[in-house]
Scaffold this motif. Structure first.
Motif, mmCIF file in Angstrom:
data_model
loop_
_atom_site.group_PDB
_atom_site.id
_atom_site.type_symbol
_atom_site.label_atom_id
_atom_site.label_comp_id
_atom_site.label_asym_id
_atom_site.label_seq_id
_atom_site.Cartn_x
_atom_site.Cartn_y
_atom_site.Cartn_z
ATOM 1 N N HIS A 189 0.820 -1.224 0.000
ATOM 2 C CA HIS A 189 0.000 0.000 0.000
ATOM 3 C C HIS A 189 0.857 1.279 0.000
ATOM 4 N N ASP A 190 2.155 1.128 -0.248
ATOM 5 C CA ASP A 190 3.068 2.292 -0.299
ATOM 6 C C ASP A 190 2.945 3.178 0.940
ATOM 7 N N ILE A 191 2.806 2.572 2.105
ATOM 8 C CA ILE A 191 2.597 3.333 3.337
ATOM 9 C C ILE A 191 3.859 4.121 3.697
ATOM 10 N N ASP A 192 3.690 5.410 4.003
ATOM 11 C CA ASP A 192 4.837 6.218 4.458
ATOM 12 C C ASP A 192 4.623 6.819 5.838
ATOM 13 N N ALA A 193 3.486 6.510 6.469
ATOM 14 C CA ALA A 193 3.240 6.948 7.850
ATOM 15 C C ALA A 193 2.241 5.996 8.500
ATOM 16 N N ILE A 194 2.453 5.738 9.785
ATOM 17 C CA ILE A 194 1.544 4.883 10.558
ATOM 18 C C ILE A 194 1.046 5.686 11.756
ATOM 19 N N VAL A 195 -0.252 5.612 12.011
ATOM 20 C CA VAL A 195 -0.811 6.175 13.239
ATOM 21 C C VAL A 195 -1.165 4.997 14.138
ATOM 22 N N ALA A 196 -0.520 4.917 15.309
ATOM 23 C CA ALA A 196 -0.716 3.782 16.212
ATOM 24 C C ALA A 196 -0.808 4.265 17.645
ATOM 25 N N LYS A 197 -1.548 3.504 18.459
ATOM 26 C CA LYS A 197 -1.579 3.741 19.901
ATOM 27 C C LYS A 197 -0.483 2.915 20.558
ATOM 28 N N ASN A 198 0.113 3.444 21.619
ATOM 29 C CA ASN A 198 1.141 2.689 22.332
ATOM 30 C C ASN A 198 0.458 1.670 23.247
ATOM 31 N N SER A 199 -0.050 0.618 22.615
ATOM 32 C CA SER A 199 -0.840 -0.380 23.340
ATOM 33 C C SER A 199 0.022 -1.331 24.143
ATOM 34 N N GLY A 200 1.269 -1.564 23.714
ATOM 35 C CA GLY A 200 2.092 -2.567 24.352
ATOM 36 C C GLY A 200 1.660 -3.966 23.932
ATOM 37 N N GLY A 201 2.385 -4.961 24.420
ATOM 38 C CA GLY A 201 2.041 -6.341 24.105
ATOM 39 C C GLY A 201 2.615 -6.792 22.772
ATOM 40 N N LYS A 235 3.753 -4.445 13.444
ATOM 41 C CA LYS A 235 3.703 -3.248 12.580
ATOM 42 C C LYS A 235 4.766 -2.232 12.973
ATOM 43 N N ILE A 236 5.099 -2.189 14.269
ATOM 44 C CA ILE A 236 6.137 -1.266 14.736
ATOM 45 C C ILE A 236 7.512 -1.754 14.272
ATOM 46 N N GLU A 237 7.727 -3.072 14.363
ATOM 47 C CA GLU A 237 8.975 -3.656 13.841
ATOM 48 C C GLU A 237 9.098 -3.435 12.340
ATOM 49 N N ALA A 238 7.982 -3.635 11.627
ATOM 50 C CA ALA A 238 7.989 -3.469 10.171
ATOM 51 C C ALA A 238 8.313 -2.021 9.803
ATOM 52 N N ALA A 239 7.731 -1.074 10.532
ATOM 53 C CA ALA A 239 8.009 0.342 10.274
ATOM 54 C C ALA A 239 9.494 0.634 10.472
ATOM 55 N N ARG A 240 10.090 0.040 11.504
ATOM 56 C CA ARG A 240 11.517 0.247 11.768
ATOM 57 C C ARG A 240 12.357 -0.283 10.601
ATOM 58 N N LEU A 241 12.032 -1.485 10.135
ATOM 59 C CA LEU A 241 12.796 -2.096 9.046
ATOM 60 C C LEU A 241 12.671 -1.298 7.744
ATOM 61 N N LEU A 242 11.480 -0.744 7.502
ATOM 62 C CA LEU A 242 11.212 -0.044 6.241
ATOM 63 C C LEU A 242 11.441 1.463 6.337
#
Length: 256
Positions: free
Chosen positions: A191-203, A209-216
């Motif tokens: 989806h050519d994502i260049d930004a993620i909006v996420a809550k710091n839910s933990g767990g 998705k947070i790991e994937a964002a770091r890698l990409l």
């Protein structure tokens, strides 16, 4: 005293695991309360009630009428209203209370996080230029994206967003975690994502998705949790079980 009566406010994997552990020990009576926001909740190991209580005073009345000895708030870290109601109900009834809260995610090397205080702040922080945004906050709060219609949104939730967002460029995915790192990387690339909006839910269930964002190298607008309530908090099921044993030592001795 007889068998302790425990009300768990649930909806999280931790709540289910705690209920499982208490059911296996069979030295207390447990009721698990679910808000009923998910259309098909997962099967649970103890009796369940579904639906809200009607506010903090109504929750206090429920605790008193049911003769409960302990209230455990194991709701989602962003279920702020019910947590506030739980704190009020425990204080006014004098019933013991514990909050079971998984630890927050911590920033590590390579993360491109922008810490924001709310979903509207996160949407605003995306800026004026059109971006491809993965809105991973669940359906509650997704409508805030309507304030910035210039972006392309990918919205993932367990249940459908109702009503659908008043946006031209939005795509929906219905899915329940846990998610894999490979799957999240594929999704973000597709989806050519260049930004993620996420809550710091933990767990662990949605951390991929947070790991994937770091890698990409993708920027994450990380919505912070509200300040913790006054209820004593533990961050693991094991710690919750130890706290229960401490509260009711003569009764729980054999439940190890």
């Amino acid at each position: 005293m007889g068998r302790p009566r425990i009300l768990i406010l649930g909806g999280t994997s931790e709540a289910r695991l705690l209920a499982e552990a208490l059911a296996a020990r069979d030295d207390c009576d447990v009721l698990l309360s679910l808000a009923g926001r998910t259309e098909k909740p997962a099967a649970q190991p103890v009796p369940v009630r579904i639906g809200g209580f009607g506010g903090a005073e109504a929750l206090a009345d429920f605790l008193k009428a049911g003769g409960y000895d302990l209230l455990i708030d194991a709701t989602h870290p962003f279920a702020e209203r019910i947590s506030a109601n739980a704190a009020f109900a425990a204080e006014t009834t004098g019933i013991a209370a514990i909050a079971l809260r998984r630890p927050k995610w911590q920033r590590v090397a390579g993360d491109r996080w922008r810490d924001v205080r709310s979903i509207p702040t996160a949407i605003e922080a995306l800026g004026p230029s059109p971006r491809h945004v993965f809105l991973a906050t669940g359906r509650q709060g997704a409508h805030h994206a309507e304030a910035a219609p210039q972006h392309h949104y990918l919205v993932r939730s367990v249940d459908p967003v109702e009503p659908p967002l008043a946006l031209d460029n939005v795509e929906y995915i219905l899915a329940r975690g846990p998610f894999t790192l490979d799957g999240e990387c594929d999704l973000l690339r597709q989806h050519d994502i260049d930004a993620i909006v996420a809550k710091n839910s933990g767990g662990a269930a949605t951390y991929a998705k947070i790991e994937a964002a770091r890698l990409l190298g993708i920027e994450v607008m990380m919505v912070a949790r509200a300040p913790a309530s006054i209820v004593k908090a533990v961050d693991t099921v094991e710690a919750a079980l130890a706290a229960i044993d401490h509260l009711f030592p003569p009764v729980m001795k054999r439940g190890v």
